[in-house]
Design a protein around this motif. Sequence first.
Motif, PDB file in Angstrom:
ATOM      1  N   GLY A   8      63.968-106.562  80.456  1.00 52.06           N
ATOM      2  CA  GLY A   8      63.128-105.412  80.733  1.00 52.06           C
ATOM      3  C   GLY A   8      63.773-104.063  80.485  1.00 52.06           C
ATOM      4  O   GLY A   8      63.105-103.032  80.582  1.00 52.06           O
ATOM      5  N   GLY A   9      65.049-104.052  80.180  1.00 54.32           N
ATOM      6  CA  GLY A   9      65.704-102.783  79.893  1.00 54.32           C
ATOM      7  C   GLY A   9      65.269-102.223  78.559  1.00 54.32           C
ATOM      8  O   GLY A   9      64.556-102.876  77.786  1.00 54.32           O
ATOM      9  N   GLY A  10      65.696-100.988  78.298  1.00 58.55           N
ATOM     10  CA  GLY A  10      65.348-100.370  77.031  1.00 58.55           C
ATOM     11  C   GLY A  10      65.491 -98.875  77.099  1.00 58.55           C
ATOM     12  O   GLY A  10      66.081 -98.325  78.025  1.00 58.55           O
ATOM     13  N   LEU A  11      64.929 -98.215  76.101  1.00 48.33           N
ATOM     14  CA  LEU A  11      64.961 -96.764  76.001  1.00 48.33           C
ATOM     15  C   LEU A  11      63.643 -96.200  76.519  1.00 48.33           C
ATOM     16  O   LEU A  11      62.568 -96.657  76.098  1.00 48.33           O
ATOM     17  CB  LEU A  11      65.181 -96.349  74.553  1.00 48.33           C
ATOM     18  CG  LEU A  11      65.098 -94.855  74.235  1.00 48.33           C
ATOM     19  CD1 LEU A  11      66.214 -94.097  74.953  1.00 48.33           C
ATOM     20  CD2 LEU A  11      65.175 -94.635  72.728  1.00 48.33           C
ATOM     21  N   VAL A  12      63.727 -95.233  77.402  1.00 50.89           N
ATOM     22  CA  VAL A  12      62.530 -94.624  77.972  1.00 50.89           C
ATOM     23  C   VAL A  12      62.781 -93.129  78.132  1.00 50.89           C
ATOM     24  O   VAL A  12      63.918 -92.699  78.348  1.00 50.89           O
ATOM     25  CB  VAL A  12      62.174 -95.287  79.326  1.00 50.89           C
ATOM     26  CG1 VAL A  12      63.276 -95.078  80.349  1.00 50.89           C
ATOM     27  CG2 VAL A  12      60.834 -94.817  79.839  1.00 50.89           C
ATOM     28  N   GLN A  13      61.715 -92.365  78.026  1.00 50.44           N
ATOM     29  CA  GLN A  13      61.834 -90.918  78.190  1.00 50.44           C
ATOM     30  C   GLN A  13      61.926 -90.547  79.673  1.00 50.44           C
ATOM     31  O   GLN A  13      61.423 -91.293  80.533  1.00 50.44           O
ATOM     32  CB  GLN A  13      60.631 -90.217  77.563  1.00 50.44           C
ATOM     33  CG  GLN A  13      60.582 -90.330  76.050  1.00 50.44           C
ATOM     34  CD  GLN A  13      59.477 -89.486  75.441  1.00 50.44           C
ATOM     35  OE1 GLN A  13      58.556 -89.070  76.133  1.00 50.44           O
ATOM     36  NE2 GLN A  13      59.575 -89.228  74.161  1.00 50.44           N
ATOM     37  N   PRO A  14      62.532 -89.412  79.971  1.00 53.13           N
ATOM     38  CA  PRO A  14      62.557 -88.944  81.361  1.00 53.13           C
ATOM     39  C   PRO A  14      61.140 -88.874  81.917  1.00 53.13           C
ATOM     40  O   PRO A  14      60.206 -88.427  81.232  1.00 53.13           O
ATOM     41  CB  PRO A  14      63.190 -87.559  81.252  1.00 53.13           C
ATOM     42  CG  PRO A  14      64.053 -87.646  80.036  1.00 53.13           C
ATOM     43  CD  PRO A  14      63.300 -88.522  79.075  1.00 53.13           C
ATOM     44  N   GLY A  15      60.997 -89.321  83.160  1.00 53.68           N
ATOM     45  CA  GLY A  15      59.684 -89.382  83.784  1.00 53.68           C
ATOM     46  C   GLY A  15      58.947 -90.678  83.558  1.00 53.68           C
ATOM     47  O   GLY A  15      57.902 -90.922  84.181  1.00 53.68           O
TER      48      GLY A  15
END
Length: 122
Positions: A8-15
């Motif tokens: 479930g990890g990964g790259l996500v934007q702030p917020g």
Amino acid sequence: QVQLVESGGGLVQPGGSLRLSCATSGFRFDWYAMSWFRQAPGKERERVSCIGSLGDGTTDYADSVKGRFTISRDGVKSTVYLEMNKLKAEDTAVYYCVTHVGSSCYGNNDYWGQGTRVTVSS
């Protein structure tokens, strides 16, 4: 043997939001407390959250994630989850799923998963 497999990890934007999962096998999942730890580059490992055994149900959160993260467990799937909302850059880390030696979050840690990387960046 005990196995803990995070995903479930990964790259996500702030917020943004992510949900981590830890699928377990090889032990009586319902009997043991489970935690999520994280380790950011250059920082010490930190316990993010813990949930007691199925019969206990106690939850605990680091101050840095209170109100944003939610831990839960599914006894049918033998899986523990970490719902992460309102993510911040400082949440960037490798997140690890960990078993405890007993039903309480105050017990010693036991087995560790391989980790899943979370990166919060624009």
